[in-house]
Design a protein around this motif. Structure first.
Motif, PDB file in Angstrom:
ATOM      1  N   ASP A 108       0.853  -1.235   0.088  1.00 36.49           N
ATOM      2  CA  ASP A 108       0.120  -0.153   0.019  1.00 36.49           C
ATOM      3  C   ASP A 108       0.879   1.287  -0.099  1.00 36.49           C
ATOM      4  O   ASP A 108       0.627   2.356  -0.534  1.00 36.49           O
ATOM      5  CB  ASP A 108      -0.990   0.204   1.258  1.00 36.49           C
ATOM      6  CG  ASP A 108      -2.057  -1.003   1.099  1.00 36.49           C
ATOM      7  OD1 ASP A 108      -2.321  -1.596   0.097  1.00 36.49           O
ATOM      8  OD2 ASP A 108      -2.666  -1.267   2.311  1.00 36.49           O
ATOM      9  N   GLU A 109       1.991   1.258   0.768  1.00 37.43           N
ATOM     10  CA  GLU A 109       2.733   2.287   0.912  1.00 37.43           C
ATOM     11  C   GLU A 109       3.443   2.635  -0.403  1.00 37.43           C
ATOM     12  O   GLU A 109       3.637   3.727  -0.875  1.00 37.43           O
ATOM     13  CB  GLU A 109       3.780   2.261   2.025  1.00 37.43           C
ATOM     14  CG  GLU A 109       3.082   2.358   3.245  1.00 37.43           C
ATOM     15  CD  GLU A 109       2.529   3.930   3.587  1.00 37.43           C
ATOM     16  OE1 GLU A 109       3.057   4.713   2.966  1.00 37.43           O
ATOM     17  OE2 GLU A 109       1.370   3.763   3.986  1.00 37.43           O
ATOM     18  N   MET A 110       4.061   1.672  -1.108  1.00 35.42           N
ATOM     19  CA  MET A 110       4.686   1.615  -2.233  1.00 35.42           C
ATOM     20  C   MET A 110       3.880   2.167  -3.440  1.00 35.42           C
ATOM     21  O   MET A 110       4.162   2.963  -4.172  1.00 35.42           O
ATOM     22  CB  MET A 110       5.221   0.262  -2.711  1.00 35.42           C
ATOM     23  CG  MET A 110       6.384  -0.152  -1.917  1.00 35.42           C
ATOM     24  SD  MET A 110       6.834  -1.761  -2.123  1.00 35.42           S
ATOM     25  CE  MET A 110       7.901  -1.356  -3.702  1.00 35.42           C
ATOM     26  N   GLU A 111       2.466   1.582  -3.415  1.00 33.83           N
ATOM     27  CA  GLU A 111       1.578   2.327  -4.470  1.00 33.83           C
ATOM     28  C   GLU A 111       1.320   3.986  -4.038  1.00 33.83           C
ATOM     29  O   GLU A 111       1.031   4.517  -5.179  1.00 33.83           O
ATOM     30  CB  GLU A 111       0.345   1.729  -4.232  1.00 33.83           C
ATOM     31  CG  GLU A 111       0.251   0.152  -4.921  1.00 33.83           C
ATOM     32  CD  GLU A 111      -1.290  -0.536  -4.884  1.00 33.83           C
ATOM     33  OE1 GLU A 111      -2.066  -0.259  -3.996  1.00 33.83           O
ATOM     34  OE2 GLU A 111      -1.504  -0.920  -6.030  1.00 33.83           O
ATOM     35  N   LYS A 112       1.239   4.216  -2.859  1.00 24.28           N
ATOM     36  CA  LYS A 112       1.316   5.737  -2.604  1.00 24.28           C
ATOM     37  C   LYS A 112       2.266   6.544  -3.069  1.00 24.28           C
ATOM     38  O   LYS A 112       2.144   7.629  -3.456  1.00 24.28           O
ATOM     39  CB  LYS A 112       1.120   5.702  -1.000  1.00 24.28           C
ATOM     40  CG  LYS A 112      -0.525   5.437  -0.775  1.00 24.28           C
ATOM     41  CD  LYS A 112      -0.468   5.758   1.017  1.00 24.28           C
ATOM     42  CE  LYS A 112      -1.831   4.944   1.575  1.00 24.28           C
ATOM     43  NZ  LYS A 112      -1.730   5.071   3.172  1.00 24.28           N
ATOM     44  N   LEU A 113       3.595   5.971  -3.072  1.00 24.08           N
ATOM     45  CA  LEU A 113       4.694   6.651  -3.572  1.00 24.08           C
ATOM     46  C   LEU A 113       4.675   6.633  -5.111  1.00 24.08           C
ATOM     47  O   LEU A 113       4.757   7.753  -5.611  1.00 24.08           O
ATOM     48  CB  LEU A 113       5.903   5.872  -2.981  1.00 24.08           C
ATOM     49  CG  LEU A 113       6.395   5.781  -1.620  1.00 24.08           C
ATOM     50  CD1 LEU A 113       7.506   4.987  -1.312  1.00 24.08           C
ATOM     51  CD2 LEU A 113       6.919   7.362  -1.131  1.00 24.08           C
ATOM     52  N   LEU A 114       4.283   5.859  -5.659  1.00 22.31           N
ATOM     53  CA  LEU A 114       4.092   5.611  -7.029  1.00 22.31           C
ATOM     54  C   LEU A 114       3.004   6.523  -7.456  1.00 22.31           C
ATOM     55  O   LEU A 114       3.475   7.202  -8.538  1.00 22.31           O
ATOM     56  CB  LEU A 114       3.809   4.104  -7.741  1.00 22.31           C
ATOM     57  CG  LEU A 114       4.794   3.055  -7.665  1.00 22.31           C
ATOM     58  CD1 LEU A 114       4.351   1.985  -8.071  1.00 22.31           C
ATOM     59  CD2 LEU A 114       6.100   3.505  -8.482  1.00 22.31           C
ATOM     60  N   ASP A 115       1.886   6.698  -6.894  1.00 20.95           N
ATOM     61  CA  ASP A 115       0.722   7.558  -7.252  1.00 20.95           C
ATOM     62  C   ASP A 115       1.528   9.011  -6.979  1.00 20.95           C
ATOM     63  O   ASP A 115       1.218   9.860  -7.948  1.00 20.95           O
ATOM     64  CB  ASP A 115      -0.272   7.581  -6.257  1.00 20.95           C
ATOM     65  CG  ASP A 115      -1.300   6.232  -6.396  1.00 20.95           C
ATOM     66  OD1 ASP A 115      -0.935   5.500  -7.575  1.00 20.95           O
ATOM     67  OD2 ASP A 115      -2.033   5.878  -5.733  1.00 20.95           O
ATOM     68  N   LYS A 116       2.368   9.119  -6.085  1.00 18.01           N
ATOM     69  CA  LYS A 116       2.615  10.644  -5.748  1.00 18.01           C
ATOM     70  C   LYS A 116       3.834  11.140  -7.052  1.00 18.01           C
ATOM     71  O   LYS A 116       3.724  12.236  -7.486  1.00 18.01           O
ATOM     72  CB  LYS A 116       3.352  10.792  -4.446  1.00 18.01           C
ATOM     73  CG  LYS A 116       3.807  11.985  -3.909  1.00 18.01           C
ATOM     74  CD  LYS A 116       4.540  12.060  -2.755  1.00 18.01           C
ATOM     75  CE  LYS A 116       3.590  11.417  -1.607  1.00 18.01           C
ATOM     76  NZ  LYS A 116       4.502  11.694  -0.332  1.00 18.01           N
ATOM     77  N   ALA A 117       4.608   9.973  -7.256  1.00 20.25           N
ATOM     78  CA  ALA A 117       5.651  10.225  -8.240  1.00 20.25           C
ATOM     79  C   ALA A 117       4.823  10.478  -9.521  1.00 20.25           C
ATOM     80  O   ALA A 117       5.435  11.378 -10.594  1.00 20.25           O
ATOM     81  CB  ALA A 117       6.424   8.933  -8.570  1.00 20.25           C
TER      82      ALA A 117
END
Length: 121
Positions: A108-117
């Motif tokens: 979930d955290e990795m997905e948030k980082l990708l969304d932010k990028a």
């Protein structure tokens, strides 16, 4: 299990249909449906998706969601890092090795980082 497999299973359950009944109606084997639901088969064909949508009489928005889930549900991904720096290739290989051990909250955290990028691009 893939996102599409989970959606297909949920749809069958919501409509009260077994794998055998659905398979017979749309012209595939129950084994194929089982493999799709468990993520042992790749993305289904467009023809298959149309038969599923027709069988369940799915409206446009729900059908589109199902088609998008199918597109994002290939269980064996190939990452092409050709032309990128060595850290990208190393990261892709590490992710491939360790993905099965990652807790859900880390994904979930990795997905948030990708969304932010993605927003920054």
């Amino acid at each position: 299990m893939t996102p599409f497999g989970q959606a297909l299973r949920n749809l069958r359950a919501r409509k009260g249909v077994t794998q055998s009944e659905m398979a017979r109606a749309i012209g595939v084997s129950p084994a194929y449906l089982s493999a799709l639901e468990h993520g042992r088969r790749g993305r289904p064909s467009f023809d298959f998706l149309q038969r599923v949508a027709g069988y369940f009489n799915i409206i446009w928005d729900e059908a589109e969601d199902l088609f998008l889930l199918a597109e994002a549900s290939h269980p064996r991904i190939v990452l092409d890092t050709a032309g990128l720096g060595p850290k990208y290739t190393a990261f892709a290989n590490r992710l491939a090795r360790e993905i099965r051990t990652l807790p859900s909250d880390v994904v979930d955290e990795m997905e948030k980082l990708l969304d932010k990028a993605s927003i920054r691009r």
